[in-house]
Scaffold this motif. Structure first.
Motif, PDB file in Angstrom:
ATOM      1  N   UNK A  72       0.841  -1.203   0.000  1.00 52.12           N
ATOM      2  CA  UNK A  72       0.000   0.000   0.000  1.00 52.12           C
ATOM      3  C   UNK A  72       0.874   1.250   0.000  1.00 52.12           C
ATOM      4  N   UNK A  73       0.308   2.392  -0.368  1.00 52.97           N
ATOM      5  CA  UNK A  73       1.067   3.641  -0.231  1.00 52.97           C
ATOM      6  C   UNK A  73       1.301   3.944   1.251  1.00 52.97           C
ATOM      7  N   UNK A  74       2.495   4.447   1.571  1.00 51.28           N
ATOM      8  CA  UNK A  74       2.749   4.828   2.974  1.00 51.28           C
ATOM      9  C   UNK A  74       2.523   6.324   3.200  1.00 51.28           C
ATOM     10  N   UNK A  75       2.206   7.019   2.122  1.00 52.50           N
ATOM     11  CA  UNK A  75       1.867   8.437   2.261  1.00 52.50           C
ATOM     12  C   UNK A  75       0.500   8.709   1.653  1.00 52.50           C
ATOM     13  N   UNK A  76      -0.253   9.640   2.163  1.00 56.54           N
ATOM     14  CA  UNK A  76       0.006  10.348   3.400  1.00 56.54           C
ATOM     15  C   UNK A  76      -0.112   9.399   4.594  1.00 56.54           C
ATOM     16  N   UNK A  77       0.570   9.673   5.697  1.00 54.85           N
ATOM     17  CA  UNK A  77       0.548   8.738   6.828  1.00 54.85           C
ATOM     18  C   UNK A  77      -0.849   8.531   7.407  1.00 54.85           C
ATOM     19  N   UNK A  78      -1.715   9.549   7.266  1.00 58.18           N
ATOM     20  CA  UNK A  78      -3.095   9.420   7.754  1.00 58.18           C
ATOM     21  C   UNK A  78      -3.799   8.268   7.040  1.00 58.18           C
ATOM     22  N   UNK A  79      -3.529   8.151   5.717  1.00 59.45           N
ATOM     23  CA  UNK A  79      -4.149   7.077   4.926  1.00 59.45           C
ATOM     24  C   UNK A  79      -3.522   5.729   5.268  1.00 59.45           C
ATOM     25  N   UNK A  80      -2.194   5.676   5.341  1.00 55.53           N
ATOM     26  CA  UNK A  80      -1.522   4.417   5.671  1.00 55.53           C
ATOM     27  C   UNK A  80      -1.992   3.909   7.044  1.00 55.53           C
ATOM     28  N   UNK A  81      -2.084   4.786   8.010  1.00 59.55           N
ATOM     29  CA  UNK A  81      -2.541   4.387   9.347  1.00 59.55           C
ATOM     30  C   UNK A  81      -3.974   3.854   9.303  1.00 59.55           C
ATOM     31  N   UNK A  82      -4.802   4.460   8.468  1.00 67.39           N
ATOM     32  CA  UNK A  82      -6.200   4.014   8.373  1.00 67.39           C
ATOM     33  C   UNK A  82      -6.294   2.646   7.697  1.00 67.39           C
ATOM     34  N   UNK A  83      -5.475   2.446   6.670  1.00 67.53           N
ATOM     35  CA  UNK A  83      -5.459   1.140   5.983  1.00 67.53           C
ATOM     36  C   UNK A  83      -5.000   0.055   6.962  1.00 67.53           C
ATOM     37  N   UNK A  84      -3.925   0.358   7.681  1.00 74.41           N
ATOM     38  CA  UNK A  84      -3.346  -0.606   8.620  1.00 74.41           C
ATOM     39  C   UNK A  84      -4.329  -0.927   9.747  1.00 74.41           C
ATOM     40  N   UNK A  85      -4.900   0.082  10.342  1.00 72.02           N
ATOM     41  CA  UNK A  85      -5.830  -0.135  11.459  1.00 72.02           C
ATOM     42  C   UNK A  85      -7.064  -0.898  11.021  1.00 72.02           C
ATOM     43  N   UNK A  86      -7.593  -0.537   9.853  1.00 73.13           N
ATOM     44  CA  UNK A  86      -8.797  -1.206   9.352  1.00 73.13           C
ATOM     45  C   UNK A  86      -8.518  -2.680   9.086  1.00 73.13           C
ATOM     46  N   UNK A  87      -7.305  -2.983   8.597  1.00 73.07           N
ATOM     47  CA  UNK A  87      -6.928  -4.387   8.352  1.00 73.07           C
ATOM     48  C   UNK A  87      -7.157  -5.226   9.614  1.00 73.07           C
ATOM     49  N   UNK A  88      -6.703  -4.743  10.750  1.00 68.25           N
ATOM     50  CA  UNK A  88      -6.767  -5.570  11.967  1.00 68.25           C
ATOM     51  C   UNK A  88      -8.198  -5.816  12.416  1.00 68.25           C
ATOM     52  N   UNK A  89      -9.063  -4.798  12.324  1.00 70.98           N
ATOM     53  CA  UNK A  89     -10.435  -5.036  12.808  1.00 70.98           C
ATOM     54  C   UNK A  89     -11.245  -5.857  11.802  1.00 70.98           C
TER      55      UNK A  89
END
Ligand SMILES: O=c1[nH]c(=O)c2[nH]c(=O)[nH]c2[nH]1
Length: 302
Positions: A72-89
């Motif tokens: 996935x793109x790592x920028x912007x970090x707001x998007x990367x964090x949302x992708x990562x967090x959503x993956x876990x739930x």
């Protein structure tokens, strides 16, 4: 009898570097970040009953951060964090919240002979761009973006007078002082309903960071400051005006003091007031001034 009141766990200090190579132009772009992911959910029995069947190993969490950074793109970090967090739930039915913190380190493209270099970078300060992304099942995604460690100083156009004078006061009023601080600024986005909502607004995150940074610097430089309090408020209100999706802007500014030094003991040397040139920078104590600026109509917590 005791009970588990709250619990979250995960991997902290996961250091990740990603390079993007533009094959056509040969220009490479790099991102270095330090990531923390903490999970919450039906994990109580791992604490109370030694039941590891509910545990996504922190080692697997670390692996997931690397794989997601690859895919996935790592920028912007707001998007990367949302992708990562959503993956876990979404991946684990019993995980109901993921808290992702990302610190992006400052690698600025080098200018060599006046031209941007295709693959060399300089860390010109300890400044970081940070995000805290809280993905909560059934609630949405809360994002707080921040700048930290932006150290600034102005050698004039800062005043501080008119404050309370009583039997505790020794500070002299001043119409011209040095002002220096290490800027911590953060801005809270309105809640995003889900990942698609973050994706739809992803183009706003970088311009908001640029606006927060440039407004902070410009206001610091241009305001003939009456106080740290007043100058930081002016910064906050401009950022809110520039970015409609923000709910609040928060500043935390240490007042890093520079004291005049009386050198009159040496042959009557004049070094105070209008003659002051040599100062003693202080490490501590320092003032610490904080505020949260919201939109009028919102309730203040004073
Ligand atoms: O900008 C300032 N705000 C204060 O509240 C304060 N207090 C102080 O001693 N110096 C300053 N400066």
């Amino acid at each position: 009898m005791s009970a588990l009141a709250a619990a979250r766990y995960g991997k902290d200090n996961v250091r990740v570097y990603k390079v993007h190579r533009d094959e056509k132009t040969g220009v490479q772009t790099v991102v270095e970040m330090t990531v923390c992911v903490l999970l919450e959910g039906d994990i109580e029995t791992s604490y109370t009953k030694a039941d590891n069947s509910v545990v996504v190993a922190t080692d697997s969490i670390k692996n997931t951060i690397y794989i997601t950074a690859k895919q996935q793109p790592v920028t912007p970090p707001e998007l990367f964090g949302s992708i990562l967090g959503t993956h876990f739930i979404e991946k684990y039915g019993h995980i109901h919240a993921a808290h992702v913190n990302i610190v992006t380190h400052r690698w600025v493209r080098m200018d060599v002979d006046g031209k941007p270099h295709p693959h060399s970078f300089v860390k010109d300060s300890a400044e970081t761009r940070n995000v805290q992304v809280d993905v909560v099942e059934g609630q949405g995604i809360d994002i707080n973006s921040a700048i930290q460690g932006l150290t600034v100083l102005k050698s004039t156009n800062s005043q501080f007078w008119g404050f309370i004078r009583d039997e505790y006061t020794t500070l002299k009023e001043t119409w011209d002082r040095i002002l220096s601080t290490d800027v911590s600024a953060s801005w809270q986005w309105r809640r995003f309903a889900r990942l698609a909502d973050v994706q739809a607004n992803a183009a706003q995150f970088n311009p908001a960071w640029e606006a927060a940074r440039s407004i902070t610097l410009k206001t610091f430089a241009e305001d003939n400051s009456a106080s740290v309090q007043n100058t930081m408020y002016k910064m906050g209100e401009q950022i809110l005006a520039r970015v409609p999706l923000l709910e609040t802007v928060e500043y935390s500014l240490p007042n890093n003091h520079y004291f005049e030094v009386d050198l009159s003991w040496h042959k009557g040397t004049k070094n105070t007031g209008k003659d002051a040139e040599v100062y003693a920078p202080q490490s501590n104590p320092n003032g610490l001034i904080k505020c949260t600026v919201g939109r009028s109509g919102q309730k203040a917590k004073l």
